[in-house]
Enzyme design. Sequence first.
Site, PDB file in Angstrom:
ATOM      1  N   CYS A   6      -7.498  -0.861   1.846  1.00 47.28           N
ATOM      2  CA  CYS A   6      -7.994   0.332   1.058  1.00 47.28           C
ATOM      3  C   CYS A   6      -9.510   0.571   0.584  1.00 47.28           C
ATOM      4  O   CYS A   6      -9.815   1.525  -0.047  1.00 47.28           O
ATOM      5  CB  CYS A   6      -7.617   0.472   0.041  1.00 47.28           C
ATOM      6  SG  CYS A   6      -5.286   0.377   0.510  1.00 47.28           S
ATOM      7  N   GLY A  40       4.690   7.185   2.273  1.00 52.40           N
ATOM      8  CA  GLY A  40       4.676   5.416   3.231  1.00 52.40           C
ATOM      9  C   GLY A  40       4.069   4.699   1.801  1.00 52.40           C
ATOM     10  O   GLY A  40       3.882   4.738   1.006  1.00 52.40           O
ATOM     11  N   GLY A  70       0.734   5.793   0.199  1.00 54.03           N
ATOM     12  CA  GLY A  70       0.351   6.786   0.556  1.00 54.03           C
ATOM     13  C   GLY A  70       1.305   8.148   0.002  1.00 54.03           C
ATOM     14  O   GLY A  70       2.552   8.028   0.423  1.00 54.03           O
ATOM     15  N   ALA A 116       4.265   0.939   1.848  1.00 45.83           N
ATOM     16  CA  ALA A 116       4.103  -0.431   3.118  1.00 45.83           C
ATOM     17  C   ALA A 116       4.166  -1.840   2.047  1.00 45.83           C
ATOM     18  O   ALA A 116       2.876  -1.881   1.871  1.00 45.83           O
ATOM     19  CB  ALA A 116       2.565  -0.536   4.288  1.00 45.83           C
ATOM     20  N   ALA A 154       0.938  -1.290   0.897  1.00 45.41           N
ATOM     21  CA  ALA A 154      -0.355  -0.060  -0.220  1.00 45.41           C
ATOM     22  C   ALA A 154       0.955   1.428  -0.104  1.00 45.41           C
ATOM     23  O   ALA A 154       2.070   1.555   0.552  1.00 45.41           O
ATOM     24  CB  ALA A 154      -1.210   0.172   1.028  1.00 45.41           C
TER      25      ALA A 154
END
Length: 79
Positions: free
Chosen positions: A68, A50, A39, A52, A37
Amino acid sequence: MRSLEEVALQVLLSFGVEGHRVEGMTGVWVGDAKVAALGVRGRRWVTYHGLAINVCCDLGPFEDIVPCGIQGRRGTRPA
């Protein structure tokens, strides 16, 4: 965002896992499940980003979460 996805794809590939992008969605996928994911946020002229990657975690507690906000998809890990 695509550059961050590319980093995740290359990291996965270095471990022998082939991920891919899904048209119209942000993140990295293995099969039909999301493995990474991303961001990005901007606030007061500062940007934050970010990334992950689910590596070797217990995904049991996340079974009831819609990753999400994408219905019909689940999270996974390459391990």
